[in-house]
Design a protein around this motif. Structure first.
Motif, mmCIF file in Angstrom:
data_model
loop_
_atom_site.group_PDB
_atom_site.id
_atom_site.type_symbol
_atom_site.label_atom_id
_atom_site.label_comp_id
_atom_site.label_asym_id
_atom_site.label_seq_id
_atom_site.Cartn_x
_atom_site.Cartn_y
_atom_site.Cartn_z
ATOM 1 N N ALA A 53 40.217 74.828 45.749
ATOM 2 C CA ALA A 53 40.880 73.962 46.727
ATOM 3 C C ALA A 53 42.168 73.380 46.161
ATOM 4 O O ALA A 53 43.187 73.288 46.863
ATOM 5 C CB ALA A 53 39.925 72.851 47.156
ATOM 6 N N LYS A 102 46.215 74.039 47.235
ATOM 7 C CA LYS A 102 47.133 72.922 47.477
ATOM 8 C C LYS A 102 48.414 73.118 46.667
ATOM 9 O O LYS A 102 49.522 72.925 47.183
ATOM 10 C CB LYS A 102 46.462 71.597 47.102
ATOM 11 C CG LYS A 102 47.325 70.358 47.368
ATOM 12 C CD LYS A 102 46.589 69.091 46.976
ATOM 13 C CE LYS A 102 47.428 67.844 47.266
ATOM 14 N NZ LYS A 102 47.600 67.599 48.710
ATOM 15 N N VAL A 142 38.322 80.034 54.711
ATOM 16 C CA VAL A 142 37.172 79.785 53.845
ATOM 17 C C VAL A 142 36.060 80.745 54.270
ATOM 18 O O VAL A 142 35.461 80.588 55.328
ATOM 19 C CB VAL A 142 36.702 78.326 53.927
ATOM 20 C CG1 VAL A 142 35.494 78.102 53.015
ATOM 21 C CG2 VAL A 142 37.834 77.374 53.546
ATOM 22 N N PHE A 178 37.619 71.018 51.404
ATOM 23 C CA PHE A 178 38.925 71.647 51.612
ATOM 24 C C PHE A 178 39.801 70.804 52.534
ATOM 25 O O PHE A 178 41.021 70.748 52.356
ATOM 26 C CB PHE A 178 38.752 73.076 52.134
ATOM 27 C CG PHE A 178 38.568 74.079 51.032
ATOM 28 C CD1 PHE A 178 39.614 74.877 50.610
ATOM 29 C CD2 PHE A 178 37.348 74.205 50.387
ATOM 30 C CE1 PHE A 178 39.461 75.791 49.571
ATOM 31 C CE2 PHE A 178 37.169 75.107 49.347
ATOM 32 C CZ PHE A 178 38.229 75.900 48.935
ATOM 33 N N ASN A 205 43.215 69.394 51.260
ATOM 34 C CA ASN A 205 44.351 70.015 51.954
ATOM 35 C C ASN A 205 44.422 69.472 53.386
ATOM 36 O O ASN A 205 44.184 70.208 54.356
ATOM 37 C CB ASN A 205 44.190 71.533 51.960
ATOM 38 C CG ASN A 205 44.218 72.130 50.566
ATOM 39 O OD1 ASN A 205 45.274 72.355 49.996
ATOM 40 N ND2 ASN A 205 43.039 72.387 50.007
#
Length: 329
Positions: free
Chosen positions: A218, A222, A231, A260, A264
Motif C-alpha cells: 500500500a 502511494k 486489489v 488501502f 491511498n
C-alpha cells in the motif's frame, strides 16, 4: 482504536503509522463495521456514492514465458486454459461495444506475455483510435513491460490508462516470480507516467505474504502515485505453484481494502480478481472502502453474473459512474 478519528486525520492530510496500519489488518471482527465506517467517510469525501465499472478484454491468452506463481498463463502452469495469439481489431471493437452498452466506463485491453511486440502495439493502437471515436470510453491497456516508444504510441492513440501491477512487496517478489524483478515492474509504471498516461498498479493478496508485506504494498503504491489501484485476492488455480493456497477470509479482505483506502485516500481502489470467491456474501461491504469493480469475467476465471453486480449496486444505493466522452456514431 478510534477509526473515525483516524479517518479524520487522513482527511486532514495526515498519514497513518505502521502500527496503525497493522492495527487495521488486526482489527477485531466486532469493530469491523466501525473500521469500514471510517474508510467510507474517506471514500465518500472523494467519490461520493459513485462506483466505477471496468471490463476486461482478454486480447491474448497464455503463451507467456514468465514464471509467475499465481498465473494460469505462465510458462510453468499446467492449468487447462484457452491459448491464442493477439485477437484482431474487430474483436477488440466488439468488446468495446459490449462495454458501452453495459454502461462500463473503462474498457481494459489485456494481453499475456512479458511485453508487447510492435505488431501487437499496431493492433491495439488501431483499435483504440476507433474506440475513442465511436464510443468515447476510457481505455486501459495492460500488455506487460513497455518500451518508452511503445508507451508514447499508446498515449498518442488515446489510451488513457496503463496497468502494470507490482503484485506484491519488493521483499516477497522473489518468492512469486524470478523471470523479472520488482524493479522491472516499477520501471514500467514510471515509463507510463513519463508518456503521460494515467498509472494503474495494484496487488494480489493471499500469496503467503506477511501483513507487513501488505502494508509495504500500500505504501509503495502511494509512493508511485498510482491513480488506480486494483486489489486482487488470490483465486488459487490448480496447476499453478500456489494451487491449494487458502489464506483469506472475507473479513480480512475487508480490512485490506480499508487499509488501502486509509493509505491511498484519494485514489480509485478497485475490488478485482478473486472478490467472488474470497469476499463471498460480504462483497457489498467492500464498496464502503473501494469505489470501483470489474464486471464480467477476468482473464481465465469467471466473475459474478453481471445482473448480480448491478443488483448489488442498486441495493447499496450507489450510482454507476458512467460519463463517456462525446463520440461520433
Amino acid at each position: 482504536m478510534d477509526w473515525l478519528l483516524l479517518a479524520n486525520r487522513v482527511l486532514d492530510g495526515g498519514d497513518i503509522t505502521d502500527d496503525e496500519a497493522l492495527a487495521i489488518l488486526n482489527c477485531p471482527d466486532d469493530e469491523l463495521l466501525l473500521l469500514l465506517q471510517g474508510a467510507y467517510r474517506i471514500r465518500k469525501t472523494y467519490y461520493g456514492n459513485k462506483v466505477k465499472l471496468n471490463m476486461i478484454m482478454n486480447a491474448k491468452s497464455g503463451l507467456c514465458p514468465e514464471n509467475c506463481g499465481y498465473c494460469s498463463q505462465s510458462s510453468i502452469s499446467t492449468a487447462p486454459i484457452p491459448t491464442y495469439k493477439m485477437v484482431n481489431k474487430e474483436t477488440i471493437l466488439q468488446g468495446a461495444k459490449r462495454a458501452y452498452e453495459g454502461k462500463i466506463g473503462t474498457y481494459c485491453i489485456v494481453a499475456s506475455g512479458r511485453g508487447p511486440s510492435d505488431k501487437e502495439i499496431d493492433i491495439v493502437v488501431s483499435a483504440v483510435k476507433e474506440i475513442k471515436e465511436t464510443y468515447g470510453l476510457k481505455v486501459c491497456a495492460c500488455l506487460g513491460i513497455l518500451k518508452p516508444e511503445q508507451a508514447l504510441r499508446l498515449k498518442e492513440a488515446g489510451v488513457d490508462r496503463y496497468n502494470h501491477n507490482i503484485n506484491t512487496s519488493k521483499e516477497h517478489h522473489p518468492h512469486i516470480t524470478t523471470s523479472h524483478t520488482y524493479d522491472d515492474r516499477v520501471r514500467t509504471v514510471e515509463t507510463v507516467k513519463e508518456a503521460g498516461m494515467s498509472p494503474c498498479s495494484g496487488v494480489i493478496i493471499g500469496m503467503k505474504e506477511t501483513k507487513q508485506d501488505v502494508i509495504a504494498m500500500a505504501r509503495s503504491l502511494k509512493a508511485l502515485d498510482a491513480d488506480s489501484i486494483p486489489v486482487n485476492f488470490l483465486h488459487a488455480i490448480d496447476g499453478t505453484p500456489l494451487e491449494g493456497t487458502k489464506e483469506l477470509n472475507p473479513r480480512y479482505c475487508l480490512k485490506v481494502l480499508a487499509l488501502f483506502r486509509y493509505i491511498n485516500p484519494t485514489k480509485e481502489i478497485r475490488i478485482s480478481g478473486g472478490r467472488e470467491v474470497n469476499l463471498r456474501s460480504l462483497q457489498p461491504l467492500g464498496l464502503y472502502a473501494a469505489n470501483s469493480i470489474f464486471v464480467g469475467d477476468y482473464l481465465t476465471t469467471a466473475g459474478q453474473e453481471k445482473h448480480a453486480d448491478f443488483q448489488m449496486l442498486e441495493d447499496l444505493g450507489f450510482d454507476i459512474d458512467f460519463a463517456p466522452a462525446s463520440y461520433a456514431r
